[in-house]
Scaffold this motif. Sequence first.
Motif, PDB file in Angstrom:
ATOM      1  N   GLU A   1      39.273   4.434   9.851  1.00 15.34           N
ATOM      2  CA  GLU A   1      39.704   3.914  11.148  1.00 15.34           C
ATOM      3  C   GLU A   1      39.484   4.987  12.202  1.00 15.34           C
ATOM      4  O   GLU A   1      39.214   6.144  11.875  1.00 15.34           O
ATOM      5  N   LEU A   2      39.639   4.607  13.448  1.00 14.42           N
ATOM      6  CA  LEU A   2      39.524   5.528  14.581  1.00 14.42           C
ATOM      7  C   LEU A   2      38.221   6.326  14.530  1.00 14.42           C
ATOM      8  O   LEU A   2      38.220   7.558  14.634  1.00 14.42           O
ATOM      9  N   GLU A   3      37.126   5.602  14.335  1.00 10.97           N
ATOM     10  CA  GLU A   3      35.788   6.213  14.295  1.00 10.97           C
ATOM     11  C   GLU A   3      35.692   7.329  13.255  1.00 10.97           C
ATOM     12  O   GLU A   3      35.103   8.386  13.501  1.00 10.97           O
ATOM     13  N   GLY A   4      36.307   7.094  12.093  1.00  6.75           N
ATOM     14  CA  GLY A   4      36.243   8.060  11.002  1.00  6.75           C
ATOM     15  C   GLY A   4      37.234   9.197  11.087  1.00  6.75           C
ATOM     16  O   GLY A   4      37.164  10.132  10.302  1.00  6.75           O
ATOM     17  N   LYS A   5      38.178   9.109  12.017  1.00  5.43           N
ATOM     18  CA  LYS A   5      39.159  10.183  12.180  1.00  5.43           C
ATOM     19  C   LYS A   5      40.477   9.908  11.463  1.00  5.43           C
ATOM     20  O   LYS A   5      41.393  10.718  11.493  1.00  5.43           O
ATOM     21  N   ALA A   6      40.565   8.741  10.813  1.00  3.70           N
ATOM     22  CA  ALA A   6      41.787   8.375  10.085  1.00  3.70           C
ATOM     23  C   ALA A   6      41.403   7.468   8.922  1.00  3.70           C
ATOM     24  O   ALA A   6      40.326   6.868   8.911  1.00  3.70           O
ATOM     25  N   ILE A   7      42.294   7.394   7.954  1.00  2.00           N
ATOM     26  CA  ILE A   7      42.149   6.444   6.859  1.00  2.00           C
ATOM     27  C   ILE A   7      43.421   5.610   6.798  1.00  2.00           C
ATOM     28  O   ILE A   7      44.496   6.067   7.186  1.00  2.00           O
TER      29      ILE A   7
ATOM     30  N   VAL B   1      50.033   2.314   5.785  1.00  2.00           N
ATOM     31  CA  VAL B   1      49.896   3.760   5.955  1.00  2.00           C
ATOM     32  C   VAL B   1      48.620   4.088   6.730  1.00  2.00           C
ATOM     33  O   VAL B   1      47.571   3.492   6.482  1.00  2.00           O
ATOM     34  N   LYS B   2      48.726   5.047   7.618  1.00  2.00           N
ATOM     35  CA  LYS B   2      47.560   5.628   8.291  1.00  2.00           C
ATOM     36  C   LYS B   2      47.696   7.139   8.190  1.00  2.00           C
ATOM     37  O   LYS B   2      48.762   7.694   8.457  1.00  2.00           O
ATOM     38  N   LEU B   3      46.608   7.797   7.777  1.00  2.00           N
ATOM     39  CA  LEU B   3      46.608   9.246   7.624  1.00  2.00           C
ATOM     40  C   LEU B   3      45.539   9.869   8.507  1.00  2.00           C
ATOM     41  O   LEU B   3      44.395   9.411   8.531  1.00  2.00           O
TER      42      LEU B   3
ATOM     43  N   LEU C   1      40.151  13.761  10.120  1.00  2.00           N
ATOM     44  CA  LEU C   1      40.535  13.816   8.713  1.00  2.00           C
ATOM     45  C   LEU C   1      40.351  15.232   8.178  1.00  2.00           C
ATOM     46  O   LEU C   1      39.398  15.914   8.544  1.00  2.00           O
ATOM     47  N   THR C   2      41.268  15.625   7.293  1.00  2.00           N
ATOM     48  CA  THR C   2      41.145  16.918   6.622  1.00  2.00           C
ATOM     49  C   THR C   2      41.472  16.747   5.148  1.00  2.00           C
ATOM     50  O   THR C   2      41.871  15.665   4.700  1.00  2.00           O
ATOM     51  N   THR C   3      41.346  17.827   4.422  1.00  2.00           N
ATOM     52  CA  THR C   3      41.670  17.833   3.004  1.00  2.00           C
ATOM     53  C   THR C   3      43.103  17.358   2.756  1.00  2.00           C
ATOM     54  O   THR C   3      43.369  16.680   1.763  1.00  2.00           O
TER      55      THR C   3
END
Length: 96
Positions: free
Chosen positions: A18-24, A65-67, A75-77
């Motif tokens: 989601e968010l153009e690849g900035k969240a899952i 859930v959104k991370l 997104l990070t590790t």
Amino acid sequence: MIVDGFDLEKEISLWSLELEGKAIAREFVFADFQQAFEFMTLCAQYAEKIDHHPDWSNSWNTVSVKLTTHSAATLTTLDIQLAKAMDAFASQVKRD
């Protein structure tokens, strides 16, 4: 998509970008509220341990859930680590 060396399609295939690849994001559905709450409790304890907290909501048997890592704006590790733990907790709760 590869994030910090993780292949998202292989590592966390049930999550969507989601968010153009900035969240899952993922929606977890349980048998009842008690299972959903048990899942959230396990996740909250783990999130505190790694100091990385989800954006989430609960409605009876469903946890959405959104991370993302807000401080990095992507997104990070830590997001992948938390997603994998949440997948494991969901399996654990559903087996009980």
